[in-house]
Write a protein that holds these residues in place. Structure first.
Motif: not given
Ligand SMILES: Cc1cc2nc3c(=O)[nH]c(=O)nc-3n(C[C@H](O)[C@H](O)[C@H](O)COP(=O)(O)O)c2cc1C
Length: 234
Positions: A220, A177-178, A23, A129, A21
């Motif tokens: 994980r 999802e925010a 940012r 977000n 993810s």
């Molecule tokens: C459906 C979904 C919604 C998520 N919503 C947010 C979000 O609103 N803001 C954010 O910063 N990360 C969001 N994440 C990221 C998760 O925090 C992240 O996938 C998790 O911590 C694992 O980290 P990685 O994606 O870097 O592997 C979301 C992930 C998923 C799958």
């Protein structure tokens, strides 16, 4: 127990291990044609009965900017957004899920140098977000309301396929999802019909390599925590 993530190989594994993810995006643009390709690839995802219960609404360039501006205005009136349409998390999340959620939050804010007690800075970061973390493009994902939990799982397969396909083109993503707290604004701007429910947005763009937050490696659980090889005599 957490698992040490080993060096990536090639192909799908490379995409799986390099997806994270993001940012902090640069303002380098993404072509509409590329987004079309990603969504074409993602639509190879399986779905029960081949229902393909998903819809995607694409914002790119000027449309992303216009939507960001709209949300900035909306936030002035309603700083906490709208009541979400679906429960984003279960109430009273039990362990180990509760701890995992807390730990990733601590890791994120620690990486950003934001102390636990600095609520204002945490809220400001959360509000990033709604700028798509600077990404030039984003896709909102919706599912037909008549669908049930089974088809929502298929939507997830579509979304992960989209994020992996993005890696092959050197692009990065952040699922968000925010956006559940701005579902009415999203629906109005994107013209999402009432028959569909917004699930989330996925920001798309080029990762800023200078931003420390983009180098954060989320942990994980170890395999033994969630995988059960069932013995023949059990
Ligand atoms: C459906 C979904 C919604 C998520 N919503 C947010 C979000 O609103 N803001 C954010 O910063 N990360 C969001 N994440 C990221 C998760 O925090 C992240 O996938 C998790 O911590 C694992 O980290 P990685 O994606 O870097 O592997 C979301 C992930 C998923 C799958």
């Amino acid at each position: 127990m957490t698992e040490t993530i080993t060096a990536p190989a090639t192909g799908v594994r490379e995409a799986l291990y390099s997806r994270r993810s993001i940012r902090a995006f640069t303002d380098a643009p993404v072509a509409d044609a590329t987004l079309r390709e990603l969504l074409t690839d993602a639509a190879r995802a399986p779905s029960g009965g081949n229902l393909q219960p998903w819809s995607a609404y694409v914002l790119n360039g000027a449309a992303t900017d216009a939507f960001r501006a709209r949300i900035r205005e909306a936030m002035k009136k309603h700083p906490f957004g709208e009541p979400p349409e679906y429960p984003v998390y279960p109430e009273d999340l039990p362990d180990p899920f509760r701890s995992r959620r807390r730990d990733i939050g601590e890791l994120l804010y620690g990486t950003l140098g934001i102390p636990r007690e600095d609520k204002a800075a945490r809220l400001t970061q959360f509000a990033r977000n709604f700028e798509f973390f600077g990404a030039p493009a984003a896709v909102f994902f919706a599912v037909e309301r008549i669908m049930n939990v089974n088809q929502w799982a298929h939507l997830g397969m579509f979304q992960q396929s989209f994020m992996l396909a993005a890696r092959e083109r050197g692009l990065h993503t952040c699922p968000q999802e925010a956006w559940a707290i701005w579902h009415r604004e999203v629906a109005a701007f994107c013209d999402i019909p009432d028959s569909q429910m917004l699930h989330c947005g996925i920001a798309v763009g080029h990762a800023d390599p200078e931003a420390a937050v983009n180098h954060m490696q989320s942990p994980r659980a170890g395999l033994d925590d969630f995988v059960h090889f069932v013995a023949q005599d059990s």
